[in-house]
Design a protein around this motif. Structure first.
Motif, PDB file in Angstrom:
ATOM      1  N   LEU A 191      -8.019   3.924   4.756  1.00 49.62           N
ATOM      2  CA  LEU A 191      -7.838   4.033   3.324  1.00 49.62           C
ATOM      3  C   LEU A 191      -8.859   4.930   2.652  1.00 49.62           C
ATOM      4  O   LEU A 191      -8.595   5.486   1.580  1.00 49.62           O
ATOM      5  CB  LEU A 191      -7.895   2.628   2.681  1.00 49.62           C
ATOM      6  CG  LEU A 191      -6.881   1.611   3.214  1.00 49.62           C
ATOM      7  CD1 LEU A 191      -7.118   0.265   2.558  1.00 49.62           C
ATOM      8  CD2 LEU A 191      -5.459   2.081   2.975  1.00 49.62           C
ATOM      9  N   TYR A 192     -10.020   5.093   3.292  1.00 49.36           N
ATOM     10  CA  TYR A 192     -11.079   5.898   2.694  1.00 49.36           C
ATOM     11  C   TYR A 192     -11.657   6.847   3.742  1.00 49.36           C
ATOM     12  O   TYR A 192     -12.113   6.421   4.796  1.00 49.36           O
ATOM     13  CB  TYR A 192     -12.214   4.980   2.179  1.00 49.36           C
ATOM     14  CG  TYR A 192     -11.781   4.064   1.073  1.00 49.36           C
ATOM     15  CD1 TYR A 192     -11.670   4.510  -0.234  1.00 49.36           C
ATOM     16  CD2 TYR A 192     -11.471   2.726   1.365  1.00 49.36           C
ATOM     17  CE1 TYR A 192     -11.265   3.646  -1.257  1.00 49.36           C
ATOM     18  CE2 TYR A 192     -11.072   1.860   0.347  1.00 49.36           C
ATOM     19  CZ  TYR A 192     -10.974   2.336  -0.952  1.00 49.36           C
ATOM     20  OH  TYR A 192     -10.572   1.487  -1.942  1.00 49.36           O
ATOM     21  N   ALA A 235     -14.412  -2.595  -1.703  1.00 53.57           N
ATOM     22  CA  ALA A 235     -13.752  -2.544  -0.401  1.00 53.57           C
ATOM     23  C   ALA A 235     -14.649  -3.116   0.690  1.00 53.57           C
ATOM     24  O   ALA A 235     -15.883  -3.073   0.606  1.00 53.57           O
ATOM     25  CB  ALA A 235     -13.376  -1.104  -0.065  1.00 53.57           C
ATOM     26  N   ASN A 236     -14.030  -3.633   1.719  1.00 55.94           N
ATOM     27  CA  ASN A 236     -14.744  -4.174   2.873  1.00 55.94           C
ATOM     28  C   ASN A 236     -15.053  -3.029   3.834  1.00 55.94           C
ATOM     29  O   ASN A 236     -14.196  -2.633   4.636  1.00 55.94           O
ATOM     30  CB  ASN A 236     -13.897  -5.246   3.546  1.00 55.94           C
ATOM     31  CG  ASN A 236     -14.575  -5.845   4.773  1.00 55.94           C
ATOM     32  OD1 ASN A 236     -15.737  -5.565   5.060  1.00 55.94           O
ATOM     33  ND2 ASN A 236     -13.841  -6.668   5.505  1.00 55.94           N
ATOM     34  N   VAL A 237     -16.265  -2.503   3.774  1.00 57.60           N
ATOM     35  CA  VAL A 237     -16.626  -1.345   4.605  1.00 57.60           C
ATOM     36  C   VAL A 237     -16.695  -1.723   6.078  1.00 57.60           C
ATOM     37  O   VAL A 237     -16.634  -0.852   6.953  1.00 57.60           O
ATOM     38  CB  VAL A 237     -17.964  -0.743   4.140  1.00 57.60           C
ATOM     39  CG1 VAL A 237     -17.834  -0.185   2.728  1.00 57.60           C
ATOM     40  CG2 VAL A 237     -19.092  -1.770   4.228  1.00 57.60           C
ATOM     41  N   GLY A 238     -16.796  -3.005   6.385  1.00 59.93           N
ATOM     42  CA  GLY A 238     -16.829  -3.431   7.773  1.00 59.93           C
ATOM     43  C   GLY A 238     -15.465  -3.698   8.360  1.00 59.93           C
ATOM     44  O   GLY A 238     -15.346  -4.019   9.554  1.00 59.93           O
ATOM     45  N   SER A 239     -14.429  -3.568   7.556  1.00 59.99           N
ATOM     46  CA  SER A 239     -13.071  -3.800   8.049  1.00 59.99           C
ATOM     47  C   SER A 239     -12.644  -2.677   8.987  1.00 59.99           C
ATOM     48  O   SER A 239     -12.968  -1.503   8.763  1.00 59.99           O
ATOM     49  CB  SER A 239     -12.104  -3.869   6.864  1.00 59.99           C
ATOM     50  OG  SER A 239     -10.771  -3.712   7.296  1.00 59.99           O
ATOM     51  N   PRO A 240     -11.909  -2.988  10.055  1.00 60.96           N
ATOM     52  CA  PRO A 240     -11.410  -1.926  10.938  1.00 60.96           C
ATOM     53  C   PRO A 240     -10.403  -1.017  10.242  1.00 60.96           C
ATOM     54  O   PRO A 240     -10.065   0.042  10.764  1.00 60.96           O
ATOM     55  CB  PRO A 240     -10.750  -2.695  12.090  1.00 60.96           C
ATOM     56  CG  PRO A 240     -10.432  -4.037  11.521  1.00 60.96           C
ATOM     57  CD  PRO A 240     -11.504  -4.330  10.527  1.00 60.96           C
ATOM     58  N   LEU A 298       0.836  -1.193   0.000  1.00 59.32           N
ATOM     59  CA  LEU A 298       0.000   0.000   0.000  1.00 59.32           C
ATOM     60  C   LEU A 298       0.875   1.247   0.000  1.00 59.32           C
ATOM     61  O   LEU A 298       1.953   1.269   0.607  1.00 59.32           O
ATOM     62  CB  LEU A 298      -0.907   0.015   1.238  1.00 59.32           C
ATOM     63  CG  LEU A 298      -1.792  -1.209   1.469  1.00 59.32           C
ATOM     64  CD1 LEU A 298      -2.543  -1.073   2.794  1.00 59.32           C
ATOM     65  CD2 LEU A 298      -2.762  -1.411   0.313  1.00 59.32           C
ATOM     66  N   SER A 299       0.391   2.268  -0.671  1.00 58.43           N
ATOM     67  CA  SER A 299       1.061   3.566  -0.647  1.00 58.43           C
ATOM     68  C   SER A 299       0.007   4.642  -0.504  1.00 58.43           C
ATOM     69  O   SER A 299      -1.196   4.360  -0.476  1.00 58.43           O
ATOM     70  CB  SER A 299       1.876   3.771  -1.928  1.00 58.43           C
ATOM     71  OG  SER A 299       1.003   3.949  -3.035  1.00 58.43           O
ATOM     72  N   SER A 300       0.434   5.879  -0.442  1.00 56.29           N
ATOM     73  CA  SER A 300      -0.535   6.964  -0.329  1.00 56.29           C
ATOM     74  C   SER A 300      -1.408   7.062  -1.580  1.00 56.29           C
ATOM     75  O   SER A 300      -2.534   7.545  -1.531  1.00 56.29           O
ATOM     76  CB  SER A 300       0.186   8.297  -0.104  1.00 56.29           C
ATOM     77  OG  SER A 300       1.080   8.556  -1.185  1.00 56.29           O
ATOM     78  N   GLY A 301      -0.881   6.572  -2.706  1.00 53.69           N
ATOM     79  CA  GLY A 301      -1.624   6.687  -3.955  1.00 53.69           C
ATOM     80  C   GLY A 301      -2.516   5.516  -4.280  1.00 53.69           C
ATOM     81  O   GLY A 301      -3.397   5.625  -5.130  1.00 53.69           O
ATOM     82  N   PRO A 348      -5.339   3.088  -8.047  1.00 52.36           N
ATOM     83  CA  PRO A 348      -5.861   4.077  -7.098  1.00 52.36           C
ATOM     84  C   PRO A 348      -6.932   3.493  -6.189  1.00 52.36           C
ATOM     85  O   PRO A 348      -7.739   2.643  -6.606  1.00 52.36           O
ATOM     86  CB  PRO A 348      -6.435   5.169  -8.009  1.00 52.36           C
ATOM     87  CG  PRO A 348      -5.727   4.994  -9.318  1.00 52.36           C
ATOM     88  CD  PRO A 348      -5.495   3.529  -9.445  1.00 52.36           C
ATOM     89  N   TYR A 349      -6.954   3.949  -4.936  1.00 50.13           N
ATOM     90  CA  TYR A 349      -7.944   3.448  -3.982  1.00 50.13           C
ATOM     91  C   TYR A 349      -9.370   3.709  -4.464  1.00 50.13           C
ATOM     92  O   TYR A 349     -10.280   2.898  -4.240  1.00 50.13           O
ATOM     93  CB  TYR A 349      -7.737   4.110  -2.611  1.00 50.13           C
ATOM     94  CG  TYR A 349      -6.459   3.695  -1.930  1.00 50.13           C
ATOM     95  CD1 TYR A 349      -6.142   2.355  -1.746  1.00 50.13           C
ATOM     96  CD2 TYR A 349      -5.566   4.655  -1.459  1.00 50.13           C
ATOM     97  CE1 TYR A 349      -4.972   1.984  -1.129  1.00 50.13           C
ATOM     98  CE2 TYR A 349      -4.392   4.285  -0.829  1.00 50.13           C
ATOM     99  CZ  TYR A 349      -4.094   2.956  -0.663  1.00 50.13           C
ATOM    100  OH  TYR A 349      -2.935   2.585  -0.034  1.00 50.13           O
ATOM    101  N   GLY A 350      -9.577   4.847  -5.120  1.00 48.23           N
ATOM    102  CA  GLY A 350     -10.918   5.159  -5.607  1.00 48.23           C
ATOM    103  C   GLY A 350     -11.432   4.113  -6.577  1.00 48.23           C
ATOM    104  O   GLY A 350     -12.633   3.799  -6.593  1.00 48.23           O
ATOM    105  N   GLN A 351     -10.529   3.551  -7.392  1.00 48.77           N
ATOM    106  CA  GLN A 351     -10.927   2.532  -8.362  1.00 48.77           C
ATOM    107  C   GLN A 351     -11.350   1.235  -7.665  1.00 48.77           C
ATOM    108  O   GLN A 351     -12.113   0.447  -8.212  1.00 48.77           O
ATOM    109  CB  GLN A 351      -9.757   2.269  -9.315  1.00 48.77           C
ATOM    110  CG  GLN A 351     -10.086   1.315 -10.456  1.00 48.77           C
ATOM    111  CD  GLN A 351      -8.921   1.166 -11.412  1.00 48.77           C
ATOM    112  OE1 GLN A 351      -8.013   2.009 -11.461  1.00 48.77           O
ATOM    113  NE2 GLN A 351      -8.932   0.096 -12.199  1.00 48.77           N
TER     114      GLN A 351
END
Length: 376
Positions: free
Chosen positions: A373-374, A363-368, A329-332, A355-358
């Motif tokens: 990341l978002y 994504a697992n919205v229930g992840s701690p 993982l990176s900032s981008g 990109p994280y947006g892509q």
């Protein structure tokens, strides 16, 4: 190589090891400069011994299961000297062998003549053929069994250090020493291999242990790699560059880039990506962050992002490669690097960032870790 967790480096050093063994097999008699017959006497037991060769401290490991796997090192020195085991009656003969150059046959550089005395080993070491008047006389050797399990730890008791103690006690003796912390406290150096690794001064003991084990893993590989090289190639070896690529309140990600030459047909390199829980120090599986990122999906994302030219040689290589990537993982975003390409096409293994947006829809919205990341 028989070392702890060395699956990656097995492929690194096997060519060198195969070459050395193949060379030694040219003829036992040609290399049998110390006398005796192959294999140790019946009283010999595998184990670790420490003591003196002349006035110098050494640690010696005996392996009676493999006549070519015993070795020893001088205190404070990084490299092992290989030993082959022979015997003459009840005398244990350890023949010290080195290679001067790549492709050359091993040269016998010393002969241990040892007998058992009250559990220890006593005898002498001399260069082969030094029997004429006026030549170098034998040096006295005195060794005692070393109970590695009872040695005090000079590093924090991480899982990897504890495992190394039992799986490769000779390497444990060599590496169980205080490491050097940089002036700013953000990196640490293992002194024998010279390898450095990131350090987080204000973090959990569990994460510190995980980072320590990564440096320990690489240091074991580096020392084994160096010991596999002939004398004229000692400037080569194993080089590690490790960086923290992302640090959040709950996550840390690192990327290790390693290049090496351990005596095989050609040098090589590999990349390792790590995603860890910052408190627990445990790996965070990619599926915990993005359950939809199957190997097939990762390959599709990589190919779409790589933008390879259909006319280039790499295009076919990448489309036919296995779906295996070093991920970090990176900032981008999420960085993907193919990690199973053959050496001849390794130059095609360029990294891409998704990109994280892509990736948000999967994504697992229930992840701690989701909030790291978002932003909400």
């Amino acid at each position: 190589m028989q070392r702890w967790l060395c699956l990656l480096v097995l492929s690194v050093v096997t060519p060198a090891g195969a070459q050395a063994v193949g060379t030694q097999a040219v003829g036992t008699q040609d290399l049998q400069k110390c006398g005796g017959v192959l294999n140790p006497p019946g009283w010999t037991r595998s184990g670790v011994y420490s003591g003196l060769l002349g006035i110098r401290a050494i640690t010696l490991g005996l392996d009676i299961q493999d006549s070519d796997s015993s070795r020893y090192f001088y205190a404070g020195r990084p490299l092992d000297l290989r030993l082959r085991t022979f015997h003459s009656g009840e005398t244990l003969i350890l023949q010290e062998e080195v290679r001067r150059s790549l492709g050359s046959a091993p040269v016998v550089t010393g002969c241990f003549m040892l007998t058992r005395t009250a559990g220890g080993l006593r005898g002498s070491w001399k260069a082969p053929g030094t029997v004429k008047p006026g030549t170098v006389k034998a040096l006295k050797v005195s060794l005692e069994p070393l109970n590695v399990a009872k040695l005090p730890l000079k590093l924090p008791p991480s899982p990897g250090l504890q495992k190394l103690r039992s799986s490769d006690p000779l390497a444990f003796v060599k590496l169980n020493r205080a490491w050097v912390v940089s002036a700013d406290g953000h990196s640490v150096r293992e002194p024998l291999s010279g390898l450095e690794y990131p350090r987080l001064p204000d973090t959990s003991a569990a994460l510190q242990a995980a980072l320590q084990d990564r440096l320990l893993f690489n240091a074991v590989n580096a020392l084994e790699c160096g010991s596999s090289l002939p004398e004229d190639s000692q400037g080569n070896g194993y080089n590690l560059h490790a960086d923290v690529t992302l640090l959040t309140s709950r996550l840390i990600s690192l990327r290790e880039n390693t290049d090496y030459y351990c005596g095989g047909a050609h040098p090589g390199n590999f990349t390792v990506g790590l995603i860890l829980d910052r408190v627990k120090g445990r790996p965070v599986p990619l599926a915990t962050l993005w359950p939809s990122l199957t190997p097939t999906r990762l390959k599709a994302l990589y190919l779409a992002a790589s933008g390879s030219d259909p006319a280039s040689e790499c295009d076919d290589v990448l489309r036919d490669m296995e779906s295996s990537f070093a991920v970090s993982l990176s900032s981008g975003g999420l960085t993907l690097t193919p990690d199973l390409l053959p050496h001849v096409v390794s130059a095609c293994a360029e990294s891409v960032v998704i990109p994280y947006g892509q990736l948000r829809r999967g994504a697992n919205v229930g992840s701690p870790y989701f909030a790291d990341l978002y932003s909400k």
